[in-house]
Design a protein around this motif. Structure first.
Motif, short mmCIF file in Angstrom:
data_model
loop_
_atom_site.label_atom_id
_atom_site.label_comp_id
_atom_site.label_asym_id
_atom_site.label_seq_id
_atom_site.Cartn_x
_atom_site.Cartn_y
_atom_site.Cartn_z
N ASN A 240 0.84 -1.20 0.00
CA ASN A 240 0.00 0.00 0.00
C ASN A 240 0.87 1.25 0.00
O ASN A 240 2.09 1.18 0.00
CB ASN A 240 -1.01 -0.03 1.15
CG ASN A 240 -0.35 -0.02 2.51
OD1 ASN A 240 0.76 0.47 2.67
ND2 ASN A 240 -1.04 -0.57 3.50
N ALA A 241 0.24 2.40 0.02
CA ALA A 241 0.94 3.69 -0.12
C ALA A 241 1.95 3.95 1.00
O ALA A 241 2.85 4.77 0.84
CB ALA A 241 -0.07 4.82 -0.19
N SER A 242 1.83 3.27 2.12
CA SER A 242 2.80 3.46 3.20
C SER A 242 3.95 2.45 3.12
O SER A 242 4.86 2.48 3.94
CB SER A 242 2.10 3.33 4.56
OG SER A 242 1.66 1.99 4.76
N GLY A 243 3.91 1.53 2.14
CA GLY A 243 4.96 0.52 1.99
C GLY A 243 4.70 -0.76 2.75
O GLY A 243 5.55 -1.63 2.81
N SER A 244 3.51 -0.89 3.33
CA SER A 244 3.13 -2.11 4.07
C SER A 244 2.42 -3.07 3.13
O SER A 244 1.90 -2.67 2.09
CB SER A 244 2.20 -1.75 5.23
OG SER A 244 2.83 -0.87 6.11
N LEU A 245 2.37 -4.33 3.54
CA LEU A 245 1.62 -5.31 2.75
C LEU A 245 0.13 -5.05 2.85
O LEU A 245 -0.38 -4.62 3.88
CB LEU A 245 1.90 -6.73 3.26
CG LEU A 245 3.17 -7.39 2.80
CD1 LEU A 245 3.29 -8.79 3.40
CD2 LEU A 245 3.26 -7.47 1.30
N ALA A 246 -0.57 -5.30 1.77
CA ALA A 246 -2.02 -5.20 1.76
C ALA A 246 -2.56 -6.51 1.17
O ALA A 246 -2.25 -6.79 0.02
CB ALA A 246 -2.47 -4.00 0.93
N PRO A 247 -3.29 -7.29 1.91
CA PRO A 247 -3.65 -7.17 3.32
C PRO A 247 -2.43 -7.43 4.22
O PRO A 247 -1.46 -8.05 3.81
CB PRO A 247 -4.71 -8.24 3.52
CG PRO A 247 -4.46 -9.26 2.46
CD PRO A 247 -3.85 -8.51 1.30
N ALA A 248 -2.55 -6.96 5.44
CA ALA A 248 -1.43 -7.00 6.40
C ALA A 248 -1.27 -8.39 7.00
O ALA A 248 -1.64 -8.64 8.14
CB ALA A 248 -1.62 -5.97 7.49
N ALA A 249 -0.72 -9.29 6.23
CA ALA A 249 -0.45 -10.66 6.69
C ALA A 249 0.90 -11.09 6.12
O ALA A 249 1.21 -10.76 4.96
CB ALA A 249 -1.54 -11.60 6.22
#
Length: 182
Positions: A139-148
């Protein structure tokens, strides 16, 4: 009248080499080639294992590099970024045919024709398999989407138990570790 001088015919070749007469005898050439063939036949299996290990390490590094680029591009641009396996990958080798890195420029969260291709990676060598979920989204913050967390395995195709595990944490960071359970 002088006596005619007749030369005696030579029936044999001299055994010592004359100056400037450099070369190999047929026997020397056959012995040299025999030693070369034996040496190469002993070295070939270890060379092919060396080559397969290098191809595996290269594939692992290229995939990890793509993950880092995707994460940084998502955070830099503020867009969702996708890593998508090329079609045709078998189960356990989803990324074998290669992969693409896309930026979701239209912001719809779906990989479509309006998105921008950032990088394309060609198919991996047949000696390597790279498996895991065929789609990765940051996602735009650099985290995984979905967060798993996501786990990928990079292994040799010849049955060698040595390989690598690539884990992407929900925050988007990834780490690689060697495994012996391919």
């Amino acid at each position: 009248m002088p006596k005619p001088h007749f030369m005696k015919p030579r029936l044999f070749m001299p055994t010592r080499r004359l100056k400037g007469d450099l070369g190999f005898t047929l026997i020397e050439l056959i012995v040299t080639l025999t030693v070369l063939v034996i040496t190469l036949s002993l070295a070939a299996p270890s060379f092919s294992a060396f080559l397969a290990n290098n191809q595996l390490a290269s594939a692992k590094s290229e995939f990890a590099s793509t993950l880092a680029l995707a994460r940084s591009e998502a955070a830099r641009s503020g867009n969702m970024v996708f890593i998508q396996a090329a079609p045709g990958g078998a189960s356990g080798n989803e990324f074998g045919p290669g992969w693409d890195l896309y930026a979701d420029v239209d912001g719809n969260g779906v990989l479509d024709g309006a998105d921008t291709l950032l990088r394309h990676h060609e198919a991996l060598p047949r000696t390597v398999r790279l498996g895991g979920s065929a789609s990765i989204r940051f996602n735009a913050s650099g985290s995984l989407a979905p967060a798993a967390p996501l786990t990928y395995s990079a292994c040799r195709n010849d049955g060698s138990p040595a390989g690598f595990s690539i884990v992407i944490e929900p925050a988007g960071t990834s780490f690689v570790r060697a495994v012996t359970t391919c």
